[in-house]
Design a protein around this motif. Structure first.
Motif, PDB file in Angstrom:
ATOM      1  N   ALA A 197       0.812  -1.214   0.000  1.00 51.09           N
ATOM      2  CA  ALA A 197       0.000   0.000   0.000  1.00 51.09           C
ATOM      3  C   ALA A 197       0.840   1.255   0.000  1.00 51.09           C
ATOM      4  CB  ALA A 197      -0.918  -0.002   1.208  1.00 51.09           C
ATOM      5  N   GLN A 198       2.093   1.179   0.412  1.00 49.68           N
ATOM      6  CA  GLN A 198       2.884   2.385   0.597  1.00 49.68           C
ATOM      7  C   GLN A 198       4.073   2.512  -0.360  1.00 49.68           C
ATOM      8  OE1 GLN A 198       1.665   4.487   2.733  1.00 49.68           O
ATOM      9  NE2 GLN A 198       0.155   3.121   3.621  1.00 49.68           N
ATOM     10  N   ALA A 199       4.711   1.426  -0.694  1.00 46.99           N
ATOM     11  CA  ALA A 199       5.916   1.500  -1.530  1.00 46.99           C
ATOM     12  C   ALA A 199       5.567   2.097  -2.901  1.00 46.99           C
ATOM     13  CB  ALA A 199       6.517   0.107  -1.695  1.00 46.99           C
ATOM     14  N   PRO A 200       6.491   2.871  -3.473  1.00 45.31           N
ATOM     15  CA  PRO A 200       7.858   3.163  -3.041  1.00 45.31           C
ATOM     16  C   PRO A 200       7.992   4.392  -2.143  1.00 45.31           C
ATOM     17  CG  PRO A 200       7.531   4.031  -5.236  1.00 45.31           C
ATOM     18  CD  PRO A 200       6.219   3.392  -4.840  1.00 45.31           C
ATOM     19  N   PHE A 201       6.867   4.890  -1.602  1.00 42.88           N
ATOM     20  CA  PHE A 201       6.924   6.099  -0.784  1.00 42.88           C
ATOM     21  C   PHE A 201       7.240   5.780   0.677  1.00 42.88           C
ATOM     22  CE2 PHE A 201       4.073   6.679  -4.364  1.00 42.88           C
ATOM     23  CZ  PHE A 201       4.663   7.767  -4.983  1.00 42.88           C
ATOM     24  N   ASN A 202       6.974   4.569   1.078  1.00 47.45           N
ATOM     25  CA  ASN A 202       7.306   4.077   2.413  1.00 47.45           C
ATOM     26  C   ASN A 202       7.617   2.592   2.256  1.00 47.45           C
ATOM     27  OD1 ASN A 202       6.848   2.707   5.001  1.00 47.45           O
ATOM     28  ND2 ASN A 202       6.189   4.701   5.732  1.00 47.45           N
ATOM     29  N   TRP A 203       8.767   2.161   2.764  1.00 53.53           N
ATOM     30  CA  TRP A 203       9.238   0.795   2.509  1.00 53.53           C
ATOM     31  C   TRP A 203       8.941  -0.174   3.652  1.00 53.53           C
ATOM     32  CZ3 TRP A 203      10.478   0.025  -2.357  1.00 53.53           C
ATOM     33  CH2 TRP A 203      11.039   1.056  -3.120  1.00 53.53           C
ATOM     34  N   ALA A 204       8.202   0.234   4.666  1.00 48.75           N
ATOM     35  CA  ALA A 204       8.068  -0.596   5.871  1.00 48.75           C
ATOM     36  C   ALA A 204       7.534  -1.999   5.562  1.00 48.75           C
ATOM     37  CB  ALA A 204       7.176   0.108   6.883  1.00 48.75           C
ATOM     38  N   THR A 205       6.343  -2.108   4.995  1.00 46.17           N
ATOM     39  CA  THR A 205       5.777  -3.437   4.743  1.00 46.17           C
ATOM     40  C   THR A 205       6.518  -4.151   3.616  1.00 46.17           C
ATOM     41  OG1 THR A 205       4.108  -2.378   3.341  1.00 46.17           O
ATOM     42  CG2 THR A 205       3.482  -2.880   5.587  1.00 46.17           C
ATOM     43  N   TYR A 206       6.976  -3.397   2.660  1.00 46.86           N
ATOM     44  CA  TYR A 206       7.754  -3.964   1.547  1.00 46.86           C
ATOM     45  C   TYR A 206       8.998  -4.673   2.091  1.00 46.86           C
ATOM     46  CZ  TYR A 206      10.333  -3.635  -2.978  1.00 46.86           C
ATOM     47  OH  TYR A 206      11.060  -3.864  -4.133  1.00 46.86           O
ATOM     48  N   ASP A 207       9.740  -3.994   2.964  1.00 53.56           N
ATOM     49  CA  ASP A 207      10.956  -4.584   3.527  1.00 53.56           C
ATOM     50  C   ASP A 207      10.637  -5.759   4.448  1.00 53.56           C
ATOM     51  OD1 ASP A 207      12.543  -2.819   2.170  1.00 53.56           O
ATOM     52  OD2 ASP A 207      12.889  -1.479   3.869  1.00 53.56           O
ATOM     53  N   ASP A 208       9.551  -5.639   5.206  1.00 53.00           N
ATOM     54  CA  ASP A 208       9.179  -6.734   6.107  1.00 53.00           C
ATOM     55  C   ASP A 208       8.874  -8.005   5.312  1.00 53.00           C
ATOM     56  OD1 ASP A 208       8.271  -7.750   8.820  1.00 53.00           O
ATOM     57  OD2 ASP A 208       6.433  -8.005   7.670  1.00 53.00           O
ATOM     58  N   THR A 209       8.128  -7.844   4.226  1.00 52.38           N
ATOM     59  CA  THR A 209       7.807  -9.004   3.401  1.00 52.38           C
ATOM     60  C   THR A 209       9.060  -9.577   2.750  1.00 52.38           C
ATOM     61  OG1 THR A 209       5.582  -8.186   2.950  1.00 52.38           O
ATOM     62  CG2 THR A 209       6.471  -9.821   1.424  1.00 52.38           C
ATOM     63  N   ALA A 210       9.925  -8.705   2.245  1.00 58.38           N
ATOM     64  CA  ALA A 210      11.166  -9.178   1.627  1.00 58.38           C
ATOM     65  C   ALA A 210      11.997  -9.989   2.615  1.00 58.38           C
ATOM     66  CB  ALA A 210      11.968  -7.989   1.102  1.00 58.38           C
ATOM     67  N   THR A 211      12.049  -9.528   3.863  1.00 59.18           N
ATOM     68  CA  THR A 211      12.815 -10.250   4.885  1.00 59.18           C
ATOM     69  C   THR A 211      12.204 -11.614   5.155  1.00 59.18           C
ATOM     70  OG1 THR A 211      13.481  -8.169   5.913  1.00 59.18           O
ATOM     71  CG2 THR A 211      13.654 -10.150   7.262  1.00 59.18           C
ATOM     72  N   ARG A 212      10.892 -11.676   5.229  1.00 57.25           N
ATOM     73  CA  ARG A 212      10.220 -12.955   5.473  1.00 57.25           C
ATOM     74  C   ARG A 212      10.435 -13.928   4.317  1.00 57.25           C
ATOM     75  NH1 ARG A 212       6.056 -12.748   9.467  1.00 57.25           N
ATOM     76  NH2 ARG A 212       5.898 -10.683  10.427  1.00 57.25           N
ATOM     77  N   VAL A 213      10.402 -13.385   3.097  1.00 56.70           N
ATOM     78  CA  VAL A 213      10.589 -14.239   1.913  1.00 56.70           C
ATOM     79  C   VAL A 213      12.040 -14.683   1.790  1.00 56.70           C
ATOM     80  CG1 VAL A 213      10.566 -14.218  -0.621  1.00 56.70           C
ATOM     81  CG2 VAL A 213       8.633 -13.281   0.656  1.00 56.70           C
ATOM     82  N   GLY A 214      12.954 -13.793   2.145  1.00 53.19           N
ATOM     83  CA  GLY A 214      14.372 -14.101   1.997  1.00 53.19           C
ATOM     84  C   GLY A 214      14.951 -13.607   0.692  1.00 53.19           C
ATOM     85  N   ARG A 215      14.237 -12.670   0.050  1.00 53.62           N
ATOM     86  CA  ARG A 215      14.735 -12.112  -1.219  1.00 53.62           C
ATOM     87  C   ARG A 215      14.089 -10.748  -1.438  1.00 53.62           C
ATOM     88  NH1 ARG A 215      17.433 -15.052  -4.570  1.00 53.62           N
ATOM     89  NH2 ARG A 215      18.063 -14.259  -6.601  1.00 53.62           N
ATOM     90  N   THR A 216      14.889  -9.770  -1.867  1.00 52.25           N
ATOM     91  CA  THR A 216      14.328  -8.461  -2.168  1.00 52.25           C
ATOM     92  C   THR A 216      13.782  -8.447  -3.591  1.00 52.25           C
ATOM     93  OG1 THR A 216      16.468  -7.644  -2.948  1.00 52.25           O
ATOM     94  CG2 THR A 216      15.922  -7.283  -0.629  1.00 52.25           C
ATOM     95  N   PRO A 217      12.624  -7.841  -3.825  1.00 53.60           N
ATOM     96  CA  PRO A 217      12.104  -7.725  -5.185  1.00 53.60           C
ATOM     97  C   PRO A 217      12.990  -6.822  -6.047  1.00 53.60           C
ATOM     98  CG  PRO A 217      10.368  -7.390  -3.549  1.00 53.60           C
ATOM     99  CD  PRO A 217      11.673  -7.360  -2.816  1.00 53.60           C
ATOM    100  N   ASN A 218      12.895  -7.006  -7.363  1.00 47.37           N
ATOM    101  CA  ASN A 218      13.592  -6.094  -8.278  1.00 47.37           C
ATOM    102  C   ASN A 218      12.601  -5.321  -9.154  1.00 47.37           C
ATOM    103  OD1 ASN A 218      12.832  -8.313  -9.780  1.00 47.37           O
ATOM    104  ND2 ASN A 218      14.747  -8.473 -10.928  1.00 47.37           N
ATOM    105  N   LEU A 219      11.335  -5.274  -8.691  1.00 47.55           N
ATOM    106  CA  LEU A 219      10.304  -4.460  -9.343  1.00 47.55           C
ATOM    107  C   LEU A 219       9.332  -4.031  -8.253  1.00 47.55           C
ATOM    108  CD1 LEU A 219       8.410  -5.149 -12.674  1.00 47.55           C
ATOM    109  CD2 LEU A 219       7.129  -4.573 -10.606  1.00 47.55           C
ATOM    110  N   VAL A 220       8.938  -2.757  -8.250  1.00 46.68           N
ATOM    111  CA  VAL A 220       7.955  -2.281  -7.283  1.00 46.68           C
ATOM    112  C   VAL A 220       6.813  -1.606  -8.036  1.00 46.68           C
ATOM    113  CG1 VAL A 220       9.286  -0.144  -6.934  1.00 46.68           C
ATOM    114  CG2 VAL A 220       7.548  -0.821  -5.257  1.00 46.68           C
TER     115      VAL A 220
END
Length: 558
Positions: A197-220
């Motif tokens: 709901a927030q990215a790319p203006f706020n990365w909080a949930t985006y980063d939390d999900t990436a950490t849980r998955v174990g990989r950062t996305p390369n498209l937002v």
């Protein structure tokens, strides 16, 4: 010492030894000794270790369930408030325009008797209270036209879409490096994308999900309407994360709900006639001035019947005063303006219909897609929106093939362009999400779907109508532990060739995640703790999209 004294001393020693042995081996003393041993760090037994692990796992499951419950409770509250607000606003609009006719954008722009149906469609829309009229079966263009809905699944997936936050763009920092458009068009690895709901203006949930998955996305991915200017900070913030920004750009106000198909000021004829040219030219100039690449998914899911840029219903009735052929003409008009302003050197144009499975039968064929396609010269990638969502038909085997193959085959017959699954997700309802996620990633194995260059996951929870009933779909990859595990395994498998940077999820280091557990434990209060994803659910709204208010409330600021 005499012999007698020696014997007496030995007897006393033996007696003392016997007493000591008896006392030492008594249950009470054993318990004290055992406890003392454990207190000084004695190794626990295998049984104790197993029980400790099971206890930790059960505790984590309880915490996860509590978090999900809190999240969904929050979504329900926001959806109810948004629906009530939307109904009041629609009623006010209808009351204001009840005596002013139905042409909307003017007689010259709604020529032809078939377009003079705004009044009947508007009345039908006002009659329903659901977030998505087509799915509720009694509101919106589909409901008024008696559209087919074989399983109740026709309609926008979410009530509203998340949108760019209001306010001026943040001051730009140093311009980040980015690949060229040519390099992005034919990537060496596949795109692993995410909408929050927030990215790319706020990365909080985006980063939390990436950490849980174990990989950062390369498209937002993110959304914006035609009432908001270009946000250069969205693009720069994405590229500082080495992620391609993909804007879903909707020709309507940002706050519009997905059951409102009558937007006369934004009809296809008005765009073609140049009513929005000043806005479009400024937008294109701002992109060219920034000089960084981005993908634009313009007016997606145009083959459906739930957006004001769709042309007609399954029965042939006009939507928003539009006629067949005008969608492609609108796309070409916008593309030509961007070309004139130098923006096409940076824009990847993504033409993205919806999967055809649950559309009215008259709109499922190749001729519908061909009539909406603006041509290879105007498109860089072909996109697809498609969810695993209830209600499920009997033939739905929770597979990639059932969800996408029909549509992919039609698109491959239409063009040779690369394909991006531009908006995808899966519901927990029915309990088959892990199986579907596994099948989804298996479809990216060696020799399979080589022309599909990636996906963008709609990582939100949303409440909407399906089959006439109010349901909450949790599209998030971390909706449950087994769904998260299936997703993490699939996106990290080397043979699937997804990009992004590997991470070590906290969940992999211990049965209970240290970061999450404290947060959840600390929130025993009745007040629900907002879970990163739902509010925004699209709101919060997800997208094909999300929630009613259209604009999810920023977690912090979006």
């Amino acid at each position: 010492m005499t012999m007698k004294a020696r014997i007496a001393t030995a007897a006393v020693a033996v007696a003392l030894l016997a007493v000591t042995l008896v006392v030492w081996n008594s249950p009470t003393v054993n318990g004290i000794v055992d406890n003392a041993s454990q207190a000084v760090g004695a190794e626990p037994s295998d049984a104790e270790i197993r029980l400790a692990r099971e206890n930790a796992a059960l505790k984590e499951q309880l915490n996860t369930s509590q978090a999900q419950s809190d999240s969904l409770r929050e979504v329900l509250g926001k959806e109810q408030s948004a629906r009530e607000k939307g109904e009041r606003e629609r009623a006010a609009r209808q009351a204001a325009g009840s005596g002013s006719g139905t042409s909307g954008s003017g007689g010259s722009k709604s020529s032809g008797s078939s377009k003079g149906t705004g009044a009947s469609k508007g009345t039908a829309t006002s009659g329903g209270s659901g977030a998505t009229g087509a799915k509720a079966g009694g509101t919106g263009a589909a409901g008024s036209a008696g559209e087919e809905s074989p399983d109740g699944g026709t309609g926008a997936t979410n009530p509203t879409n998340p949108t760019t936050p209001a306010g001026p763009a943040e001051p730009e920092a140093t311009k980040p490096d980015a690949p060229t458009k040519a390099e992005l068009l034919d990537p060496a690895t596949r795109y692993y994308g995410m909408y929050t709901a927030q990215a790319p203006f706020n990365w909080a949930t985006y980063d939390d999900t990436a950490t849980r998955v174990g990989r950062t996305p390369n498209l937002v991915g993110y959304f914006s309407g035609w009432d908001k200017p270009f946000r250069p900070d969205a693009v720069t913030r994405a590229w500082t994360r080495d992620a391609l920004p993909m804007l879903t750009w909707e020709s309507r106000p940002s706050a519009a709900a997905n059951d409102v198909v009558e937007e006369p000021e934004y009809s296809l004829p008005t765009i073609i006639a140049g009513d929005h040219d000043a806005y479009l030219r400024q937008y294109a100039r701002d992109i060219a001035a920034l000089g960084l690449p981005l993908a634009i998914r313009l007016d997606h899911e145009m083959n459906g019947i739930w957006y004001p840029w769709s042309e007609q219903t399954g029965s042939g009735a006009s939507i928003n005063g539009n006629s067949p052929g005008e969608y492609a003409a609108m796309w070409q008009h916008v593309h030509d303006i961007f070309e004139q302003e130098g923006a096409n050197a940076y824009v990847i144009w993504v033409w993205a219909p919806n999967i055809v499975n649950n559309l009215p039968s008259a709109l499922q064929g190749a001729d519908t897609l061909a009539g909406l396609y603006p041509g290879d010269a105007y498109v860089d990638w072909v996109g697809v929106s498609g969810y695993f969502r209830p209600p499920y038909k009997a033939a739905n085997d929770a597979s990639f093939a059932y969800t996408y193959d029909r549509t992919l085959n039609l698109l491959r017959d239409l063009t040779d362009k690369k394909i991006l699954l531009a908006e995808v997700g899966a519901s927990e309802i029915g309990g088959r999400k892990p199986a579907w996620v596994t099948s989804f990633f298996n479809a990216f194995g060696p020799g399979r779907n080589e022309d599909v260059i990636g996906f963008a996951w709609f990582n939100m929870a949303v409440t909407t109508y399906s089959g006439g009933e109010l349901v909450t779909n949790d599209w998030r990859v971390e909706s449950r532990d087994n769904s998260l595990q299936a997703f993490s395994t699939g996106v990290k498998a080397p043979e699937h060739r997804f990009g992004g940077a590997p991470l070590v999820p906290a969940a992999d280091t211990a049965p209970a995640t240290p970061t999450t557990e404290p947060a959840i434990t600390a929130a025993p209060t009745p007040t629900p703790t907002p879970a990163p994803a739902p509010a925004p659910s699209p709101s919060a709204t997800p997208s094909a999209t999300p929630a009613p208010s259209a604009t999810p409330t920023p977690e912090e600021t979006p």
